[in-house]
Scaffold this motif. Structure first.
Motif: not given
Length: 166
Positions: A147-157, A84-95, A103-104, A114-116
């Motif tokens: 980095p995870h959300s709310p930081k945005v990553v772009t192609e090549g990061d 219950a303490t898992v924070d989804h935002s820490r495992a989400t990246f914003l493309l 895009i989250a 799957t992540a790769k």
């Protein structure tokens, strides 16, 4: 002329009366009138009502199933308290850079392969992969991205991954 003598037409009196009665009946009845436009309209209305009824029944059945599964999940929770303490935002990246809004992409609980695949699809590079002991998570599943959300990553990061060691 008696009733037993043949008639000039070659028919008996009964036959003549029968023919006359049938002719009178055939010429006196009105032809039935069919309102084809009204029949088509009624048929379409009934069909639409029937379809709407089935659709409403499916929505109610689906809603009932969803409510039952939510109620069942809240009553028979077999997941550990640590999950219950898992924070989804820490495992989400914003493309970013693909559309107007970022895009989250949530990789919480996914395996490293799957992540790769998601990184390859997004044009990102896989950085450090670290395993951390954390109770209540599935071993070798993603629990954090940097980095995870709310930081945005772009192609090549480059994105670092933290996996659950068990």
């Amino acid at each position: 002329m008696s009733s037993y003598e043949p008639r000039p037409s070659g028919c008996t009196l009964f036959e003549e009366e029968l023919i006359n009665a049938m002719n009178n009946f055939a010429h006196s009845t009105d032809a039935p009138a069919f309102d084809t436009a009204g029949m088509v309209h009624r048929t379409r209305r009934r069909r639409a009502t029937l379809i709407a009824g089935f659709a409403a029944a499916l929505v109610v059945a689906g809603g009932g199933t969803a409510l039952a599964s939510m109620a069942g999940a809240s009553q028979t929770s077999a997941t550990p308290a640590a999950t219950a303490t898992v924070d989804h935002s820490r495992a989400t990246f914003l493309l970013g850079g693909v559309t107007k809004e970022p895009i989250a992409v949530d990789l919480t609980g996914q395996v490293l392969d799957t992540a790769k695949a998601q990184f390859l699809k997004a044009g990102l590079k896989l950085g450090r992969v670290v395993k951390v002991s954390s109770p209540g998570c599935k071993p070798t599943s993603v629990i954090e991205l940097t980095p995870h959300s709310p930081k945005v990553v772009t192609e090549g990061d480059t994105v670092n991954v933290t996996l659950c060691a068990g």
